[in-house]
Write a protein that holds these residues in place. Structure first.
Motif, mmCIF file in Angstrom:
data_model
loop_
_atom_site.group_PDB
_atom_site.id
_atom_site.type_symbol
_atom_site.label_atom_id
_atom_site.label_comp_id
_atom_site.label_asym_id
_atom_site.label_seq_id
_atom_site.Cartn_x
_atom_site.Cartn_y
_atom_site.Cartn_z
ATOM 1 N N ASP A 109 0.778 -1.248 -0.019
ATOM 2 C CA ASP A 109 0.053 0.037 -0.062
ATOM 3 C C ASP A 109 0.779 1.243 -0.038
ATOM 4 O OD1 ASP A 109 -2.448 1.501 0.043
ATOM 5 O OD2 ASP A 109 -1.959 1.812 2.232
ATOM 6 N N PRO A 110 0.578 2.170 -0.719
ATOM 7 C CA PRO A 110 1.503 3.416 -0.795
ATOM 8 C C PRO A 110 1.254 3.982 0.589
ATOM 9 C CG PRO A 110 0.288 3.252 -2.663
ATOM 10 C CD PRO A 110 -0.356 2.324 -2.143
ATOM 11 N N SER A 111 2.456 4.692 1.042
ATOM 12 C CA SER A 111 2.424 5.461 2.031
ATOM 13 C C SER A 111 2.490 6.847 1.723
ATOM 14 C CB SER A 111 3.914 5.325 3.100
ATOM 15 O OG SER A 111 3.914 3.969 3.453
ATOM 16 N N ALA A 112 1.741 7.784 2.267
ATOM 17 C CA ALA A 112 1.495 9.115 2.057
ATOM 18 C C ALA A 112 1.774 10.161 3.159
ATOM 19 C CB ALA A 112 0.177 9.191 1.483
ATOM 20 N N TYR A 113 1.929 11.086 2.819
ATOM 21 C CA TYR A 113 2.090 12.291 3.858
ATOM 22 C C TYR A 113 0.951 13.290 3.774
ATOM 23 C CZ TYR A 113 6.976 11.374 2.712
ATOM 24 O OH TYR A 113 8.351 10.681 2.335
ATOM 25 N N GLY A 125 11.958 19.469 7.149
ATOM 26 C CA GLY A 125 11.011 19.464 8.190
ATOM 27 C C GLY A 125 10.967 18.198 9.336
ATOM 28 N N VAL A 126 10.138 18.216 10.092
ATOM 29 C CA VAL A 126 10.098 17.304 11.048
ATOM 30 C C VAL A 126 8.759 16.378 10.767
ATOM 31 C CG1 VAL A 126 9.668 16.704 13.543
ATOM 32 C CG2 VAL A 126 10.879 18.626 12.839
ATOM 33 N N ILE A 127 9.055 14.975 10.758
ATOM 34 C CA ILE A 127 7.902 14.013 10.026
ATOM 35 C C ILE A 127 7.639 13.210 11.048
ATOM 36 C CG2 ILE A 127 7.517 12.515 8.231
ATOM 37 C CD1 ILE A 127 8.345 15.172 7.053
ATOM 38 N N ALA A 128 6.239 12.939 11.262
ATOM 39 C CA ALA A 128 5.989 12.102 12.375
ATOM 40 C C ALA A 128 5.609 10.858 11.716
ATOM 41 C CB ALA A 128 4.399 12.626 12.831
ATOM 42 N N ALA A 129 5.857 9.725 12.501
ATOM 43 C CA ALA A 129 5.360 8.295 12.079
ATOM 44 C C ALA A 129 5.074 7.586 13.447
ATOM 45 C CB ALA A 129 6.535 7.490 11.429
ATOM 46 N N GLN A 130 4.189 6.418 13.216
ATOM 47 C CA GLN A 130 3.937 5.760 14.446
ATOM 48 C C GLN A 130 5.316 4.801 14.759
ATOM 49 O OE1 GLN A 130 0.700 2.888 14.031
ATOM 50 N NE2 GLN A 130 0.856 2.612 16.147
ATOM 51 N N MET A 144 15.608 12.010 7.317
ATOM 52 C CA MET A 144 14.754 12.933 7.622
ATOM 53 C C MET A 144 14.658 13.297 9.346
ATOM 54 S SD MET A 144 11.410 12.439 5.019
ATOM 55 C CE MET A 144 11.719 12.269 3.255
ATOM 56 N N THR A 145 14.233 14.146 9.440
ATOM 57 C CA THR A 145 13.876 14.411 11.004
ATOM 58 C C THR A 145 12.483 13.703 11.620
ATOM 59 O OG1 THR A 145 15.187 16.399 11.041
ATOM 60 C CG2 THR A 145 13.623 15.851 13.076
ATOM 61 N N LEU A 146 12.811 12.680 12.229
ATOM 62 C CA LEU A 146 11.935 11.810 12.849
ATOM 63 C C LEU A 146 11.337 12.057 14.025
ATOM 64 C CD1 LEU A 146 9.752 9.364 12.299
ATOM 65 C CD2 LEU A 146 11.753 7.937 13.316
ATOM 66 N N GLU A 163 3.642 19.973 16.177
ATOM 67 C CA GLU A 163 4.766 19.212 16.663
ATOM 68 C C GLU A 163 5.444 18.694 15.506
ATOM 69 O OE1 GLU A 163 4.595 16.799 20.364
ATOM 70 O OE2 GLU A 163 2.204 17.330 20.095
ATOM 71 N N ALA A 164 4.939 18.539 14.420
ATOM 72 C CA ALA A 164 5.462 17.948 13.130
ATOM 73 C C ALA A 164 4.740 18.752 11.957
ATOM 74 C CB ALA A 164 5.068 16.454 13.115
ATOM 75 N N ASP A 165 5.964 18.714 10.848
ATOM 76 C CA ASP A 165 5.346 19.330 9.676
ATOM 77 C C ASP A 165 4.558 18.419 8.613
ATOM 78 O OD1 ASP A 165 6.787 21.821 9.843
ATOM 79 O OD2 ASP A 165 8.557 20.454 10.120
ATOM 80 N N ALA A 166 4.661 17.016 8.984
ATOM 81 C CA ALA A 166 4.014 16.293 8.084
ATOM 82 C C ALA A 166 3.786 14.734 8.825
ATOM 83 C CB ALA A 166 4.437 15.974 6.721
#
Length: 239
Positions: A109-113, A125-130, A144-146, A163-166
């Motif tokens: 499945d494609p991952s998206a921002y 930027g700062v990228i959020a992820a689980q 990237m900044t995680l 807190e995060a840009d995306a």
């Protein structure tokens, strides 16, 4: 779809076979729609509930559903708290070091921002992820900044509160959020990560793997799996 980086403690394997029990317990997160979530009655629902119930029927297994937080979902499989993971978990070589997988029941499945602006600077930027997801691993590899959060809801909240840009997550999870919130936008840029989603199993449970693989093959061949993908993951690629 999801993902995992494991502690060394998760590598210990239990000796028992799942099919030696009367009931096969299916472990899921229950917090990642449309793959899995809890409905108004507090029951596991979604794409993977439909897939799991049909697999158990075809494999002639008696199954029950168990919910577990994502961050400990593999260690608790290994320790015997349930017998299979069906939780949007992408098949990766790293996870294969700790557990086994069935064949995939979705294509990658494609991952998206998701961001508050279409012109966000992803590289700077700062990228959020689980936490412990393939998306978190991808962000690290790309330098990237995680910033990591325990739940998918927290990653979206981090974008909304600055807190995060995306946030980077499965497109199937983020697209409905973007459609419902005028302050958020799904970016055109996508990432293709992982080998598709499979059920995670203890390496010792070879008989259970064979039964589930046969059931998945049956669903692919008669079109019933594609029907569920079209219903629950309308932008997902069918088999």
């Amino acid at each position: 779809m999801k993902h995992l980086i494991l502690s060394a403690a998760a590598l210990a394997m239990t000796a028992g076979m799942a099919l030696a029990q009367d009931t096969v317990r299916l472990g899921t997160e229950g917090a990642y729609p449309p793959y899995n979530f809890l409905n108004d009655a507090g029951e596991v629902d979604g794409f993977e509930r439909a897939v799991g119930d049909e697999l158990c029927k075809r494999a002639e297994l008696t199954c029950e559903w168990v919910t577990n937080e994502w961050d400990s979902i593999i260690p608790n499989l290994v320790s015997g708290n349930y017998d299979a993971i069906i939780a949007g978990m992408s098949i990766t070589d790293e996870r294969r070091e700790a557990i086994d997988f069935t064949q995939n029941y979705t294509q990658p499945d494609p991952s998206a921002y998701l961001a508050t602006s279409a012109d966000v600077d992803l590289e700077g930027g700062v990228i959020a992820a689980q936490t412990n997801t393939i998306q978190a691993g991808f962000i690290n590899e790309m330098s990237m900044t995680l910033v990591e959060f325990a739940t998918p809801e927290e990653t979206v909240a981090a974008v909304k509160n600055g807190e995060a840009d995306a946030v980077l997550a499965d497109k199937a999870f983020l697209a409905p959020i973007a459609n419902d919130d005028p302050d958020l936008v799904l970016l055109e840029k996508e990432e293709l990560i992982g080998e598709g989603i499979g059920l995670g199993l203890r390496k010792s449970d070879t008989e259970l793997k064979e039964k589930l693989n046969a059931a998945i093959t049956s669903m692919k061949e008669d079109g019933s799996l594609n029907a569920l993908i079209t219903k629950w993951l309308p932008e997902g690629e069918t088999f």
